[in-house]
Design a protein around this motif. Structure first.
Motif, PDB file in Angstrom:
ATOM      1  N   SER A 198       0.835  -1.204   0.000  1.00  0.00           N
ATOM      2  CA  SER A 198       0.000   0.000   0.000  1.00  0.00           C
ATOM      3  C   SER A 198       0.867   1.250   0.000  1.00  0.00           C
ATOM      4  N   GLU A 199       1.889   1.257   0.844  1.00  0.00           N
ATOM      5  CA  GLU A 199       2.902   2.304   0.828  1.00  0.00           C
ATOM      6  C   GLU A 199       4.235   1.612   0.598  1.00  0.00           C
ATOM      7  N   ASN A 200       4.789   1.740  -0.602  1.00  0.00           N
ATOM      8  CA  ASN A 200       5.988   0.990  -0.941  1.00  0.00           C
ATOM      9  C   ASN A 200       7.194   1.909  -1.080  1.00  0.00           C
ATOM     10  N   LEU A 201       8.361   1.339  -0.968  1.00  0.00           N
ATOM     11  CA  LEU A 201       9.603   2.102  -0.874  1.00  0.00           C
ATOM     12  C   LEU A 201       9.951   2.842  -2.163  1.00  0.00           C
ATOM     13  N   GLN A 202       9.438   2.384  -3.289  1.00  0.00           N
ATOM     14  CA  GLN A 202       9.763   3.030  -4.559  1.00  0.00           C
ATOM     15  C   GLN A 202       8.647   3.941  -5.065  1.00  0.00           C
ATOM     16  N   GLY A 203       7.604   4.097  -4.268  1.00  0.00           N
ATOM     17  CA  GLY A 203       6.530   5.022  -4.621  1.00  0.00           C
ATOM     18  C   GLY A 203       5.779   4.654  -5.882  1.00  0.00           C
ATOM     19  N   ILE A 204       5.635   3.353  -6.142  1.00  0.00           N
ATOM     20  CA  ILE A 204       4.926   2.891  -7.339  1.00  0.00           C
ATOM     21  C   ILE A 204       3.439   2.803  -7.015  1.00  0.00           C
ATOM     22  N   ALA A 205       2.609   3.416  -7.815  1.00  0.00           N
ATOM     23  CA  ALA A 205       1.177   3.509  -7.508  1.00  0.00           C
ATOM     24  C   ALA A 205       0.428   2.203  -7.752  1.00  0.00           C
ATOM     25  N   SER A 206       0.945   1.359  -8.626  1.00  0.00           N
ATOM     26  CA  SER A 206       0.222   0.153  -9.035  1.00  0.00           C
ATOM     27  C   SER A 206       0.833  -1.096  -8.401  1.00  0.00           C
ATOM     28  N   ALA A 207       0.020  -1.838  -7.643  1.00  0.00           N
ATOM     29  CA  ALA A 207       0.478  -3.105  -7.077  1.00  0.00           C
ATOM     30  C   ALA A 207       0.813  -4.107  -8.178  1.00  0.00           C
ATOM     31  N   THR A 208       0.075  -4.038  -9.273  1.00  0.00           N
ATOM     32  CA  THR A 208       0.339  -4.942 -10.396  1.00  0.00           C
ATOM     33  C   THR A 208       1.721  -4.680 -10.981  1.00  0.00           C
ATOM     34  N   GLU A 209       2.095  -3.406 -11.110  1.00  0.00           N
ATOM     35  CA  GLU A 209       3.423  -3.076 -11.623  1.00  0.00           C
ATOM     36  C   GLU A 209       4.511  -3.571 -10.674  1.00  0.00           C
ATOM     37  N   ILE A 210       4.278  -3.434  -9.368  1.00  0.00           N
ATOM     38  CA  ILE A 210       5.254  -3.934  -8.390  1.00  0.00           C
ATOM     39  C   ILE A 210       5.431  -5.440  -8.544  1.00  0.00           C
ATOM     40  N   ALA A 211       4.327  -6.160  -8.680  1.00  0.00           N
ATOM     41  CA  ALA A 211       4.397  -7.617  -8.850  1.00  0.00           C
ATOM     42  C   ALA A 211       5.164  -7.983 -10.112  1.00  0.00           C
ATOM     43  N   GLN A 212       4.926  -7.248 -11.179  1.00  0.00           N
ATOM     44  CA  GLN A 212       5.640  -7.510 -12.432  1.00  0.00           C
ATOM     45  C   GLN A 212       7.136  -7.291 -12.271  1.00  0.00           C
ATOM     46  N   ARG A 213       7.506  -6.219 -11.567  1.00  0.00           N
ATOM     47  CA  ARG A 213       8.929  -5.943 -11.348  1.00  0.00           C
ATOM     48  C   ARG A 213       9.572  -7.013 -10.469  1.00  0.00           C
ATOM     49  N   ILE A 214       8.870  -7.434  -9.436  1.00  0.00           N
ATOM     50  CA  ILE A 214       9.408  -8.473  -8.544  1.00  0.00           C
ATOM     51  C   ILE A 214       9.618  -9.772  -9.304  1.00  0.00           C
ATOM     52  N   ARG A 215       8.654 -10.159 -10.107  1.00  0.00           N
ATOM     53  CA  ARG A 215       8.778 -11.402 -10.865  1.00  0.00           C
ATOM     54  C   ARG A 215       9.937 -11.320 -11.857  1.00  0.00           C
ATOM     55  N   ALA A 216      10.096 -10.169 -12.486  1.00  0.00           N
ATOM     56  CA  ALA A 216      11.198  -9.997 -13.438  1.00  0.00           C
ATOM     57  C   ALA A 216      12.547 -10.055 -12.729  1.00  0.00           C
ATOM     58  N   SER A 217      12.640  -9.460 -11.540  1.00  0.00           N
ATOM     59  CA  SER A 217      13.897  -9.494 -10.783  1.00  0.00           C
ATOM     60  C   SER A 217      14.221 -10.908 -10.328  1.00  0.00           C
ATOM     61  N   ILE A 218      13.214 -11.638  -9.883  1.00  0.00           N
ATOM     62  CA  ILE A 218      13.435 -13.032  -9.473  1.00  0.00           C
ATOM     63  C   ILE A 218      13.949 -13.855 -10.645  1.00  0.00           C
ATOM     64  N   LYS A 219      13.343 -13.669 -11.798  1.00  0.00           N
ATOM     65  CA  LYS A 219      13.770 -14.408 -12.990  1.00  0.00           C
ATOM     66  C   LYS A 219      15.215 -14.058 -13.354  1.00  0.00           C
ATOM     67  N   ALA A 220      15.556 -12.762 -13.298  1.00  0.00           N
ATOM     68  CA  ALA A 220      16.894 -12.326 -13.684  1.00  0.00           C
ATOM     69  C   ALA A 220      17.959 -12.806 -12.703  1.00  0.00           C
TER      70      ALA A 220
END
Length: 346
Positions: free
Chosen positions: A101-123
Motif C-alpha cells: 500500500s505504501e511501498n519504498l519506490q513510490g509505485i502507484a500500481s500493485a500490479t506493476e510492483i508484482a511484475q517488477r518483482i517477478r522480473a527481478s526473481i527471474k533475472a
C-alpha cells in the motif's frame, strides 16, 4: 515460487529439465516434498507417498533435497521483496504476503510492483514466480494460484465476491480436506453455498473458524500482513527404510528427531508447552498423541521424557511403523520460562 524445490533442482541440473522430478523420499520409502510440473501432469504432488508417486509416474526421477540451497535462494528472493516493502509475512521458504500500500519506490500500481518483482526473481535466480494481487490476503492467495506457473492475476474489489461464489470450498486457503468433507456433508460445496449460512450456523459446526469462513465467503478478510508473525509450531519427522516393530527400535529412532526439534528451539530462542507425537504405520494410517504442560518444556531431557511417554502406550503395534515425528506447539519466546525461573529464585 513455482514448484520451488523441484525448479531449483532442474535449474542446477540441466539433465533434469523437461523430466518429471520429485524432491525427497526415495523409490520405495518416504514422501514427496515437491514435484515438478512435468510430474504433476501424472498426478504426483507434495506429501504423496513415494511408492504411490512411482506408480503414477514410472519415469519419475527422485532427487534428495538440498535445504541449504533452497534457503539461500529464498534469502535472495526475500531481498528482492525488501526493495519494495518492509511489510513481508513469510509463509514458507517459497511464499510470502507483501503489503505494498505504501511501498519504498513510490509505485502507484500493485500490479506493476508484482511484475517488477517477478522480473527481478527471474533475472537473479533463473526461476519463475507467480503473483496474486488483491485487496486482502485471502483473495491475493487465491489469485496467486489462479494462473500458475509463471502467472499473474488480479482480483479487484468489484470482482472479489463473485470470484469467491463459484470457488469450490476445497480451494479456499485455510480449508483442508477434512473441513472440506465436513462442509460437503452439510451441503456446502462452493462459496455461494457457504455464504448462504449464518455466522451462528458456521460457528456451531466449525467453532472459532466459523467467523473466518463467514467473512471470506463474502470476500472479506481484515487480517493485516504481519512481518512479526509468530511461528505456531516446530516439528521434525523421519520415514524409515524398514518398518519399526519394537519399542526399543522406535525409541532409538525418535531421539534424533527430538534432538532436531530442540536444536531449532534453542537456536530460535523459543519454547513450547504442547508436545505432539506423530506415528504413521505401514498401511499409511496415522495417529497423533499430545500432552500439554502447565509451563513450557524446559530442556531436551524433558522433551525426551514426554515424547517417549506418548510413544510407549502404542506398543506393541498391530502394524509396523514407517514414520515418526515430534511437534512442539503453544510456542513463546522463552519469556514465560524466564519469569517462572525468576519467581522460583525469589
Amino acid at each position: 515460487m513455482d514448484a520451488f524445490y523441484a525448479s531449483v533442482e532442474q535449474r542446477d541440473h540441466p539433465e533434469l529439465r523437461g523430466r518429471p522430478v520429485a524432491v525427497g523420499g526415495s523409490r520405495e520409502r518416504g514422501v514427496v516434498a515437491a514435484a515438478s510440473y512435468e510430474a504433476r501432469k501424472f498426478g504426483v504432488h507434495s506429501a504423496m507417498p513415494s511408492v504411490t508417486a512411482r506408480r503414477k509416474c514410472p519415469e519419475l526421477v527422485f532427487v534428495p533435497p538440498r535445504f541449504d540451497v533452497y534457503k539461500a535462494v529464498s534469502l535472495q528472493i526475500r531481498a528482492i521483496f525488501a526493495e519494495h516493502t518492509p511489510l513481508i509475512e513469510p509463509l514458507s521458504l517459497d511464499e510470502a504476503y507483501l503489503d505494498v500500500s505504501e511501498n519504498l519506490q513510490g509505485i502507484a500500481s500493485a500490479t506493476e510492483i508484482a511484475q517488477r518483482i517477478r522480473a527481478s526473481i527471474k533475472a537473479e535466480t533463473a526461476l519463475t514466480a507467480s503473483a496474486g494481487i488483491s485487496y486482502n490476503k485471502f483473495l491475493a492467495k487465491l489469485a496467486s494460484d489462479h494462473r500458475k506457473p509463471d502467472g499473474l492475476f488480479v482480483i479487484t474489489p468489484r470482482m472479489g465476491p463473485a470470484f469467491v461464489e463459484a470457488l469450490p470450498v476445497g480451494k479456499f486457503h485455510g480449508v483442508g480436506p477434512a473441513t472440506s468433507a465436513r462442509m460437503n456433508r452439510l451441503g456446502i460445496h462452493n462459496g455461494i453455498d457457504l455464504r448462504a449460512h449464518s455466522m451462528a450456523f458456521l460457528q456451531q459446526h466449525f467453532g472459532k473458524a466459523g467467523a473466518y469462513y463467514y467473512w471470506i465467503a463474502r470476500g472479506v478478510d481484515e487480517r493485516p500482513v504481519r512481518p512479526d508473525r509468530i511461528r505456531k509450531s516446530v516439528g521434525a519427522e523421519n520415514t524409515f527404510a524398514t518398518d519399526l516393530v519394537t519399542l526399543d527400535a522406535a525409541c532409538a529412532a525418535l531421539l534424533p528427531i527430538i534432538e532436531k526439534v530442540w536444536r531449532y528451539c534453542e537456536g530460535a530462542g523459543i519454547r513450547g508447552r504442547t508436545v505432539t507425537l506423530k506415528v504413521k504405520y505401514a498401511d499409511f494410517s496415522q495417529v497423533t498423541r499430545s500432552r500439554t504442560g502447565l509451563g513450557p518444556v524446559a530442556n531436551q531431557a524433558e522433551l525426551d521424557q514426554v515424547s517417549l511417554a506418548l510413544l510407549e502406550p502404542l506398543f506393541p503395534p498391530q502394524r509396523g511403523i514407517r514414520l515418526l515425528g515430534v511437534i512442539l506447539s503453544s510456542l513463546d519466546d522463552g519469556s514465560e520460562m524466564a519469569e517462572a525461573q525468576l519467581r522460583l529464585s525469589v
